[in-house]
Design a protein around this motif. Structure first.
Motif, mmCIF file in Angstrom:
data_model
loop_
_atom_site.group_PDB
_atom_site.id
_atom_site.type_symbol
_atom_site.label_atom_id
_atom_site.label_comp_id
_atom_site.label_asym_id
_atom_site.label_seq_id
_atom_site.Cartn_x
_atom_site.Cartn_y
_atom_site.Cartn_z
ATOM 1 N N ARG A 157 -0.665 4.108 2.041
ATOM 2 C CA ARG A 157 -2.122 4.126 2.134
ATOM 3 C C ARG A 157 -2.612 3.025 3.069
ATOM 4 N NH1 ARG A 157 -2.931 8.936 0.991
ATOM 5 N NH2 ARG A 157 -5.155 8.444 0.910
ATOM 6 N N GLU A 202 -13.341 2.781 5.478
ATOM 7 C CA GLU A 202 -14.777 3.034 5.306
ATOM 8 C C GLU A 202 -15.548 2.673 6.568
ATOM 9 O OE1 GLU A 202 -18.484 1.821 2.317
ATOM 10 O OE2 GLU A 202 -16.627 0.657 2.310
ATOM 11 N N TYR A 244 0.819 -1.215 0.000
ATOM 12 C CA TYR A 244 0.000 0.000 0.000
ATOM 13 C C TYR A 244 0.856 1.270 0.000
ATOM 14 C CZ TYR A 244 -4.250 -2.647 1.193
ATOM 15 O OH TYR A 244 -5.319 -3.489 1.179
ATOM 16 N N PRO A 263 -8.970 0.351 2.106
ATOM 17 C CA PRO A 263 -10.160 1.200 1.968
ATOM 18 C C PRO A 263 -11.379 0.648 2.700
ATOM 19 C CG PRO A 263 -9.641 0.108 -0.111
ATOM 20 C CD PRO A 263 -8.479 -0.117 0.796
ATOM 21 N N LYS A 264 -11.491 -0.685 2.804
ATOM 22 C CA LYS A 264 -12.639 -1.259 3.514
ATOM 23 C C LYS A 264 -12.579 -0.939 5.007
ATOM 24 C CE LYS A 264 -13.764 -5.145 0.463
ATOM 25 N NZ LYS A 264 -15.141 -4.657 0.158
ATOM 26 N N PRO A 301 -11.847 10.508 4.339
ATOM 27 C CA PRO A 301 -10.815 9.465 4.246
ATOM 28 C C PRO A 301 -9.395 9.961 4.474
ATOM 29 C CG PRO A 301 -12.447 9.142 2.537
ATOM 30 C CD PRO A 301 -12.787 10.453 3.191
#
Length: 484
Positions: A167, A174, A164, A170-171, A190
């Protein structure tokens, strides 16, 4: 040459399944050079009889070793050490004499401070009143395992294997944005959230981004010992502020403070909850004096007595609060998964710093946690823990009353520990040492204080890993040693 089954022994304290233990025995023997290519392994029947295990266990172990090319099969002749198996090093291991003057060579020391110690075998003690350890009777292993398997599936291959860089999954982000933070009254985007290796890593990142030798940080006294160490290592100016029955008093903060570290929901270690009015006063003072606040909300999920107070971050209208959250306390400490919430410029710098140190927390761990959270298993676990912790808390309070122990601090909304005070002439560290021989673990309070001449008569009792049926007897043993 055939290898005798008598060269195999299963240590009584070995970990893992019997199949894994047999695999490890064979692999270590090959890697150390004891077993060599072409040598014949004992038959599965002979080895099973020698080790006292089922034949299918040995067969499965051999099958795995065959798949990994440690062994090879020759028809009906049996199993042999593979010619493709890893080879031990060919060069001799030379003796070493360390001649480095490490006192001079080490540029900065990180050891030697007064810190908490927890025996690695804490689970073997009958009465472990120590903080932050998971209770295997409460944790949902089955669903965690299913989520881990799901995260290993082909659909999540990228989450498992990708770098990543800087980063996050994303899950998981979220879920934090849509579920976790709204429960604390916090709204974020985010790029205002960063996943960390637990709350401690979040505090380290924050201190290194915000502080330098010319800036002043304020921390509570008593405090989280690792935060004290982090601030000391940052070489900033540190101001210690004594907490009272309502937590950190804003009026006691130094006038030149730049960053204030606080645990308002469950003050560490006293468990005191900061009232709403004082939270507003702290935010007002931050605006007037232009300082930042780092809110460590490490145990907000343990508010089982009543709904928790609003987070400081939820009351912040100027972007002055940096919020630290953790899943390690509510799931299990070995998870090492937390998060930071702050303004975009701060998160950008914290992300850059994290990427230079560890890039990102493992993708598989993030994705497994994301599934466990989003499928509802996490909320079910929190409800189950809240019900059990409430019963344990009541049992603790009843035992304290029966044995005359003094509670110095406890959370108004729940939590998982009590901050205790013994008579002034009692040394809690000496008491803790005596109690260990009776199967009782407690945490002396001295490491939590910032001053050198810290009081010795405070201690912490936690109930996160102690069933109700053991509490009364354990507290009675503590009381018998606490009497002056």
């Amino acid at each position: 040459m055939a290898i005798s089954e008598e060269t195999f022994f299963l240590p009584p304290d070995a970990e893992g399944t019997l199949q894994n233990q047999i695999q490890q025995l064979v692999a270590e023997a090959i890697l150390s050079g004891r077993f060599r290519a072409g040598e014949k392994m004992p038959s599965s029947r002979k080895l099973a009889t020698h080790l006292g295990v089922s034949r299918i266990t040995v067969t499965l172990a051999y099958t795995e070793l065959l798949a990994d090319d440690y062994l090879t099969s020759r028809g009906r002749s049996g199993y042999y050490i593979s010619t493709n198996a890893p080879q031990p090093p060919k060069f001799p291991i030379m003796p070493r004499e360390d001649k480095v003057d490490w006192v001079r060579a080490i540029g900065q020391k990180f050891s030697g401070g007064v810190t908490l110690t927890k025996p690695s075998d804490w689970g073997s003690y009958k009465y472990p009143f120590i903080y932050g350890q998971a209770d295997e009777t409460l944790f949902d292993r089955s669903n965690w395992r299913l989520c881990a398997l799901q995260a290993l599936g082909s659909k999540d291959y990228d989450a498992l294997t990708s770098d990543y860089f800087d980063r996050d999954d994303p899950k998981l982000i979220e879920f934090i944005l849509r579920h976790t933070l709204p429960r604390r009254g916090i709204r974020a985007e985010p790029d205002e959230v960063l996943v960390t290796m637990g709350a401690q890593n979040a505090l380290w990142l924050t201190a290194n981004v915000l502080l330098n030798q010319r800036r002043t940080a304020a921390l509570e006294n008593p405090c989280y010992p690792s935060l004290r160490d982090i601030l000391t290592q940052s070489r900033c100016q540190v101001a210690s502020v004594a907490v009272d029955a309502a937590g950190l008093p804003p009026d006691a903060l130094p006038s030149d403070v730049d960053v204030v570290f606080t645990t308002p929901s469950h003050q560490c270690p006293t468990a005191t909850t900061m009232p709403l009015e004082r939270r507003r006063t702290l935010l007002t003072r931050a605006a007037e004096k232009d300082f930042l606040i780092v809110e460590d909300d490490y145990e907000f999920e343990m508010s089982f007595l009543k709904a928790p107070s609003p987070a400081l971050k939820s009351l912040d209208r100027e972007g002055r609060v940096i919020y630290v959250g953790s899943f390690s306390k509510s799931l299990f400490p070995g998870l090492r998964l937390g998060y930071l919430v702050g303004s975009k410029p701060f998160i950008r710098e914290a992300r850059a710093l994290r990427s230079t140190v560890l890039r990102h927390p493992p993708g598989h761990i993030q994705r497994t946690a994301a599934y466990f959270l989003s499928l509802g298993h996490y909320d079910a676990l929190i409800r189950r823990m809240g019900t059990e912790f409430h019963a344990r808390r009541l049992a603790m309070e009843e035992a304290f009353a029966q044995n005359g122990l003094t509670v110095a601090g406890q959370g108004a909304f729940g939590g998982s520990s009590f901050w205790m005070r013994a008579p002034a002439n009692v040394d809690a560290e000496q008491v803790a040492e005596r109690l260990r021989s009776k199967g009782v673990l407690i945490e002396p309070g001295r490491p939590f204080f910032t001053q050198q001449d810290a009081p010795k008569n405070y201690y912490r009792l936690a109930y996160s890993s102690l069933p109700v049926r053991k509490i009364a007897e354990g507290v009675a043993l503590i009381a018998s040693e606490m009497r002056p």
